[in-house]
Scaffold this active site. Structure first.
Site, PDB file in Angstrom:
ATOM      1  N   GLY A 202       0.813  -1.199   0.000  1.00  0.00           N
ATOM      2  CA  GLY A 202       0.000   0.000   0.000  1.00  0.00           C
ATOM      3  C   GLY A 202       0.850   1.253   0.000  1.00  0.00           C
ATOM      4  O   GLY A 202       2.003   1.253   0.451  1.00  0.00           O
TER       5      GLY A 202
ATOM      6  N   GLY B 176      -5.002  -8.378  -6.977  1.00  0.00           N
ATOM      7  CA  GLY B 176      -3.676  -8.033  -7.471  1.00  0.00           C
ATOM      8  C   GLY B 176      -2.722  -9.175  -7.171  1.00  0.00           C
ATOM      9  O   GLY B 176      -3.120 -10.332  -7.051  1.00  0.00           O
TER      10      GLY B 176
ATOM     11  N   ILE C 176      -1.162  -9.887  -4.417  1.00  0.00           N
ATOM     12  CA  ILE C 176      -1.437 -10.551  -3.141  1.00  0.00           C
ATOM     13  C   ILE C 176      -2.671 -11.426  -3.261  1.00  0.00           C
ATOM     14  O   ILE C 176      -2.712 -12.556  -2.750  1.00  0.00           O
ATOM     15  CB  ILE C 176      -1.574  -9.503  -2.015  1.00  0.00           C
ATOM     16  CG1 ILE C 176      -0.196  -8.911  -1.705  1.00  0.00           C
ATOM     17  CG2 ILE C 176      -2.183 -10.129  -0.758  1.00  0.00           C
ATOM     18  CD1 ILE C 176      -0.201  -7.822  -0.658  1.00  0.00           C
TER      19      ILE C 176
ATOM     20  N   ARG D 141     -10.679  -3.866  -9.512  1.00  0.00           N
ATOM     21  CA  ARG D 141     -11.237  -2.603 -10.012  1.00  0.00           C
ATOM     22  C   ARG D 141     -11.750  -2.757 -11.440  1.00  0.00           C
ATOM     23  O   ARG D 141     -12.800  -2.226 -11.793  1.00  0.00           O
ATOM     24  CB  ARG D 141     -10.160  -1.517  -9.956  1.00  0.00           C
ATOM     25  CG  ARG D 141     -10.624  -0.148 -10.423  1.00  0.00           C
ATOM     26  CD  ARG D 141      -9.518   0.865 -10.289  1.00  0.00           C
ATOM     27  NE  ARG D 141      -8.330   0.471 -11.051  1.00  0.00           N
ATOM     28  CZ  ARG D 141      -7.198   1.152 -11.065  1.00  0.00           C
ATOM     29  NH1 ARG D 141      -7.087   2.238 -10.328  1.00  0.00           N
ATOM     30  NH2 ARG D 141      -6.172   0.744 -11.771  1.00  0.00           N
TER      31      ARG D 141
ATOM     32  N   ARG E  82      -6.578  -2.950   4.366  1.00  0.00           N
ATOM     33  CA  ARG E  82      -6.384  -1.827   5.277  1.00  0.00           C
ATOM     34  C   ARG E  82      -7.651  -1.699   6.115  1.00  0.00           C
ATOM     35  O   ARG E  82      -8.757  -1.973   5.645  1.00  0.00           O
ATOM     36  CB  ARG E  82      -6.132  -0.523   4.517  1.00  0.00           C
ATOM     37  CG  ARG E  82      -4.753  -0.422   3.885  1.00  0.00           C
ATOM     38  CD  ARG E  82      -3.669  -0.259   4.946  1.00  0.00           C
ATOM     39  NE  ARG E  82      -2.358   0.031   4.377  1.00  0.00           N
ATOM     40  CZ  ARG E  82      -1.451  -0.895   4.084  1.00  0.00           C
ATOM     41  NH1 ARG E  82      -1.749  -2.177   4.293  1.00  0.00           N
ATOM     42  NH2 ARG E  82      -0.274  -0.547   3.599  1.00  0.00           N
TER      43      ARG E  82
ATOM     44  N   ASP F 209      -6.672  -8.694  10.237  1.00  0.00           N
ATOM     45  CA  ASP F 209      -5.278  -8.335  10.508  1.00  0.00           C
ATOM     46  C   ASP F 209      -5.114  -6.828  10.583  1.00  0.00           C
ATOM     47  O   ASP F 209      -4.103  -6.340  11.071  1.00  0.00           O
ATOM     48  CB  ASP F 209      -4.364  -8.898   9.415  1.00  0.00           C
ATOM     49  CG  ASP F 209      -2.896  -8.633   9.722  1.00  0.00           C
ATOM     50  OD1 ASP F 209      -2.463  -8.947  10.843  1.00  0.00           O
ATOM     51  OD2 ASP F 209      -2.186  -8.098   8.839  1.00  0.00           O
TER      52      ASP F 209
ATOM     53  N   HIS G 197      -1.901  -6.446  12.662  1.00  0.00           N
ATOM     54  CA  HIS G 197      -1.272  -5.964  11.423  1.00  0.00           C
ATOM     55  C   HIS G 197       0.103  -6.612  11.223  1.00  0.00           C
ATOM     56  O   HIS G 197       1.133  -5.939  11.141  1.00  0.00           O
ATOM     57  CB  HIS G 197      -1.138  -4.439  11.444  1.00  0.00           C
ATOM     58  CG  HIS G 197      -0.998  -3.844  10.063  1.00  0.00           C
ATOM     59  ND1 HIS G 197      -1.393  -2.566   9.750  1.00  0.00           N
ATOM     60  CD2 HIS G 197      -0.490  -4.362   8.910  1.00  0.00           C
ATOM     61  CE1 HIS G 197      -1.144  -2.319   8.472  1.00  0.00           C
ATOM     62  NE2 HIS G 197      -0.582  -3.406   7.944  1.00  0.00           N
TER      63      HIS G 197
ATOM     64  N   GLY H  87       0.607  -9.019   8.665  1.00  0.00           N
ATOM     65  CA  GLY H  87       0.617  -9.721   7.394  1.00  0.00           C
ATOM     66  C   GLY H  87       1.968  -9.684   6.698  1.00  0.00           C
ATOM     67  O   GLY H  87       2.361 -10.639   6.035  1.00  0.00           O
TER      68      GLY H  87
END
Length: 316
Positions: free
Chosen positions: A72, A146, A148, A169, A228, A251, A275, A277
């Site tokens: 990100g 994507g 991941i 998207r 996120r 996460d 968090h 990952g």
């Protein structure tokens, strides 16, 4: 090429860095290692708060590349307007797929098979049997397909899931099957036993998993967020969790970190990891390989990988 390169990893610990640049180590300390105006290639400190990461950017008048070590980029976006035009922002595609894919499967399996209950029962010295759902034969929906998302599907395949549906998207076709656009979510959500969020945080995805999204999930479905925190509307999620209709494995959360008294800690059917990952033993060797490759490309004036945007460029 003698302009400075700022690295959050000591340069003497990275084999293969090209000769030419002056390497400066900075991992968010109060004092800068040199004048930010001399920095041409800024590698953003990893897992540091956004204000710290963007602090030198307003003074980087000669920077040409900003490289994150995360998938990100939302933590550096507040500083992009301070940069000169023509700066390439690159993310860390290829660094976190293994770690995040592993954690996603761990969260799914732990939630479905009741691992948190077993841990608590062990603390009590209690033999807790019972019937638990398996991942096998489940329909899985990956929202954010994507690199991941692809890595997550790679790890789902051996578990004999019934179906994997993919959403991104833009609509496209992959070797594994179609990728649906976000507009297809209303018809895909009611079919999914497990919904995985692995999308970037953008204006289009902020609050994506809100009340309408969550209400369309089938009874007993599991929501997994490795994207996120703000991709999920926390208030709407709490309302669904309190009914017991769905469960969640998170996460990332909003806010983050969670305060001790936050109701999400005690909501029924939720498993929270802090968090984690990306930060595993798999991170450092992949991050170093990315930096060596990118910096060799930069020095040799070859195209960089993972360019997300260029400052001052039109978005039309």
């Amino acid at each position: 090429m003698t302009a400075d390169v700022w690295l959050p990893i000591p340069p003497d610990e990275i084999d293969g860095l090209p000769e030419g640049p002056d390497y400066r180590f900075w991992n968010g300390e109060e004092d800068f290692p040199a004048d930010p105006a001399d920095c041409a290639f800024y590698v953003v400190p990893y897992m540091k708060p956004s204000p710290l990461c963007v602090r030198p950017m307003g003074r980087m008048s000669n920077v040409r590349v900003v490289q994150t070590l995360s998938a990100g980029i939302d933590h550096v976006e507040p500083g992009l307007g301070q940069l000169p035009g023509g700066v390439r922002l690159c993310n860390a595609r290829g660094v976190h797929e293994a770690s995040t894919g592993e954690l996603t499967l761990a969260l799914i399996l732990a939630s479905l098979r009741g691992i948190p209950d077993f841990v608590r029962a062990q603390d009590r010295g209690e033999w807790l049997g019972g019937f638990r759902p398996a991942l096998a034969d489940k329909n899985v929906l990956i929202v954010g397909y994507g690199s991941i998302g692809e890595a997550i599907e790679d790890r789902l395949v051996p578990f004999e899931v019934a179906r994997v549906a993919r959403v991104a998207r833009s609509e496209r076709t992959t070797a594994r099957g179609p990728v649906h656009p976000l507009t297809d979510l209303p018809k895909l959500l009611p079919e999914a036993d497990v919904v995985i969020l692995s999308t970037p945080l953008t204006e289009a995805t902020r609050g994506l998993a809100g009340a309408d999204f969550l209400s369309r999930m089938k009874d007993g479905a599991l929501l997994v967020n490795v994207a996120r925190g703000p991709v999920v509307d926390t208030k709407a999620l709490l309302a669904e969790l309190e009914t017991g209709r769905i469960t969640a494995a998170l996460d990332v959360t909003d806010p983050e970190p969670l305060a001790r008294e936050h109701p999400l800690w005690r909501a029924p059917g939720v498993l929270i990891s802090p968090h984690v990952g990306g930060p595993t033993s798999a991170f450092l060797p992949r991050a170093k390989r990315l930096l060596v490759d990118q910096l060799n490309r930069y020095v040799n004036r070859e195209p960089l990988r993972n360019v997300i945007l260029t400052t001052g460029a039109s978005t039309d």
